[in-house]
Design a protein around this motif. Sequence first.
Motif, PDB file in Angstrom:
ATOM      1  N   LEU A 194     -11.245  -1.010   9.658  1.00  9.12           N
ATOM      2  CA  LEU A 194     -10.243  -0.304   8.866  1.00  9.12           C
ATOM      3  C   LEU A 194      -8.848  -0.458   9.465  1.00  9.12           C
ATOM      4  CD1 LEU A 194     -12.216   2.959   7.983  1.00  9.12           C
ATOM      5  CD2 LEU A 194     -11.677   1.042   6.466  1.00  9.12           C
ATOM      6  N   VAL A 195      -8.772  -0.456  10.798  1.00  6.78           N
ATOM      7  CA  VAL A 195      -7.493  -0.698  11.472  1.00  6.78           C
ATOM      8  C   VAL A 195      -6.963  -2.072  11.087  1.00  6.78           C
ATOM      9  CG1 VAL A 195      -6.397  -1.080  13.717  1.00  6.78           C
ATOM     10  CG2 VAL A 195      -7.964   0.839  13.412  1.00  6.78           C
ATOM     11  N   ALA A 196      -7.854  -3.062  11.122  1.00  5.11           N
ATOM     12  CA  ALA A 196      -7.462  -4.430  10.791  1.00  5.11           C
ATOM     13  C   ALA A 196      -7.041  -4.549   9.331  1.00  5.11           C
ATOM     14  CB  ALA A 196      -8.615  -5.378  11.090  1.00  5.11           C
ATOM     15  N   ILE A 197      -7.788  -3.933   8.431  1.00  9.99           N
ATOM     16  CA  ILE A 197      -7.467  -4.004   7.008  1.00  9.99           C
ATOM     17  C   ILE A 197      -6.102  -3.393   6.726  1.00  9.99           C
ATOM     18  CG2 ILE A 197      -8.112  -3.049   4.746  1.00  9.99           C
ATOM     19  CD1 ILE A 197     -11.069  -3.477   5.635  1.00  9.99           C
ATOM     20  N   GLU A 198      -5.817  -2.269   7.355  1.00 12.60           N
ATOM     21  CA  GLU A 198      -4.508  -1.623   7.164  1.00 12.60           C
ATOM     22  C   GLU A 198      -3.384  -2.542   7.645  1.00 12.60           C
ATOM     23  OE1 GLU A 198      -2.094   2.463   8.441  1.00 12.60           O
ATOM     24  OE2 GLU A 198      -4.149   2.122   9.130  1.00 12.60           O
ATOM     25  N   ARG A 199      -3.595  -3.178   8.782  1.00 14.57           N
ATOM     26  CA  ARG A 199      -2.581  -4.072   9.327  1.00 14.57           C
ATOM     27  C   ARG A 199      -2.380  -5.285   8.413  1.00 14.57           C
ATOM     28  NH1 ARG A 199       1.694  -3.875  12.894  1.00 14.57           N
ATOM     29  NH2 ARG A 199       1.950  -5.849  13.994  1.00 14.57           N
ATOM     30  N   LEU A 200      -3.463  -5.828   7.924  1.00 10.49           N
ATOM     31  CA  LEU A 200      -3.378  -6.995   7.039  1.00 10.49           C
ATOM     32  C   LEU A 200      -2.673  -6.660   5.728  1.00 10.49           C
ATOM     33  CD1 LEU A 200      -6.903  -8.465   7.741  1.00 10.49           C
ATOM     34  CD2 LEU A 200      -4.752  -9.707   8.034  1.00 10.49           C
ATOM     35  N   ALA A 201      -2.940  -5.472   5.219  1.00  5.35           N
ATOM     36  CA  ALA A 201      -2.274  -5.051   3.988  1.00  5.35           C
ATOM     37  C   ALA A 201      -0.755  -5.024   4.175  1.00  5.35           C
ATOM     38  CB  ALA A 201      -2.784  -3.677   3.560  1.00  5.35           C
ATOM     39  N   LYS A 202      -0.296  -4.573   5.338  1.00  4.75           N
ATOM     40  CA  LYS A 202       1.142  -4.534   5.618  1.00  4.75           C
ATOM     41  C   LYS A 202       1.723  -5.942   5.715  1.00  4.75           C
ATOM     42  CE  LYS A 202       1.067  -0.068   8.009  1.00  4.75           C
ATOM     43  NZ  LYS A 202       1.248   0.646   9.315  1.00  4.75           N
ATOM     44  N   ILE A 203       0.960  -6.848   6.319  1.00  6.13           N
ATOM     45  CA  ILE A 203       1.429  -8.231   6.425  1.00  6.13           C
ATOM     46  C   ILE A 203       1.599  -8.840   5.037  1.00  6.13           C
ATOM     47  CG2 ILE A 203       0.784 -10.556   7.194  1.00  6.13           C
ATOM     48  CD1 ILE A 203      -0.567  -9.219   9.622  1.00  6.13           C
ATOM     49  N   TYR A 204       0.627  -8.617   4.172  1.00  5.27           N
ATOM     50  CA  TYR A 204       0.709  -9.170   2.814  1.00  5.27           C
ATOM     51  C   TYR A 204       1.843  -8.520   2.023  1.00  5.27           C
ATOM     52  CZ  TYR A 204      -3.126 -12.444   2.918  1.00  5.27           C
ATOM     53  OH  TYR A 204      -3.893 -13.555   3.181  1.00  5.27           O
ATOM     54  N   GLN A 205       2.111  -7.253   2.266  1.00  2.00           N
ATOM     55  CA  GLN A 205       3.253  -6.601   1.621  1.00  2.00           C
ATOM     56  C   GLN A 205       4.558  -7.255   2.054  1.00  2.00           C
ATOM     57  OE1 GLN A 205       2.910  -2.484   2.715  1.00  2.00           O
ATOM     58  NE2 GLN A 205       1.337  -2.035   1.182  1.00  2.00           N
TER      59      GLN A 205
END
Length: 339
Positions: free
Chosen positions: A292-303
């Motif tokens: 979940l930590v990784a998914i949150e970080r990846l979502a920010k990168i894609y944003q």
Amino acid sequence: MWSADGYLNSLYTESVKSHINVFDEAGKIDLKNKFQQLLGNFEGEEEELAPLLLERSDMGSYLRLRVEISTIQQLRMPVYLLIPKNREGTKLPAVLAIHGHGYGSKEAVGLHPDGSQRTDVGYHKEFAIELVKKGVVVIVPELIGFGDRKLQSDPGGNSPTDNSCFMIASQLLLVGKTLAGLRVQECRRVIDYLQSLEEVDESKIGCIGISGGGLVASFTAILDDRIKATVVSGYTSTFKGSIMDRRHCLDNYVPSILEYTEMPNLIGLIAPRALFIEAGTADHLFPLKESLVAIERLAKIYQTFDAEESFSSHIFEGGHEINGEKSFEWLIHHISFVL
């Protein structure tokens, strides 16, 4: 203090402070170059593909071929190639399907180690078959160190599910290379082979991997822009919360990687190309909390790259296993309609 716990924690803390910023194109390019170097240099080792047909089976709705190709230097790799029969002469999207730990490519295409048909379903869930039935060409490489590609001299290679990861990885490290790098380079050669096939639309290639195959899928997608969409199952996490938190296979370790980045930012190098993360609630190897930590970080990168629509994830009820409930259709959609 006699234990090294505190020392190791302090090393990690200091490393994080100097990580490369991946929220801009310059940072991405810098980290990608560093990552390529850390995996080891395999340039100039390619051979002619020289494909050789080993087996051909009519599976009803699709053909299953086993083909041998050259990858680098004297290495030859067997792959399973699954081709839908109702393509009517059209070129189809293709998926590189990468198995995890186990007995290799046979496990992904519904076979026992001896080549007989499976009657049960393991953690791979025969995902290559599920994908070909949805109308795409699927290729399943036999990763070096598994199945028919174990070291002949490896004393731990008596059981079909044993592997030669440690023996190969440790020897590659002594010459400045990594097992992850070797597997990525061979998978890039598999893409070369895919693009040579008359059945395949070379502009519509995707990738999916489970567990250690998730590592190879993500690392290959980072370095090869020909992969337009990637599904990573049972791997995406943080190095701190997974690889560093238990005794993992040596094929997971890339020397000095933590000097530059953590796993979420590393996988974020795939952006803005399409990426789907799949994780089980009870995965004991890559815990949900860290996923979940990784998914949150990846979502920010894609944003940051205005590519929110290209990133998705699915948390499913289950353990360390492929799921596919949402990821299979997502993958096919994103490679079928790529511009």
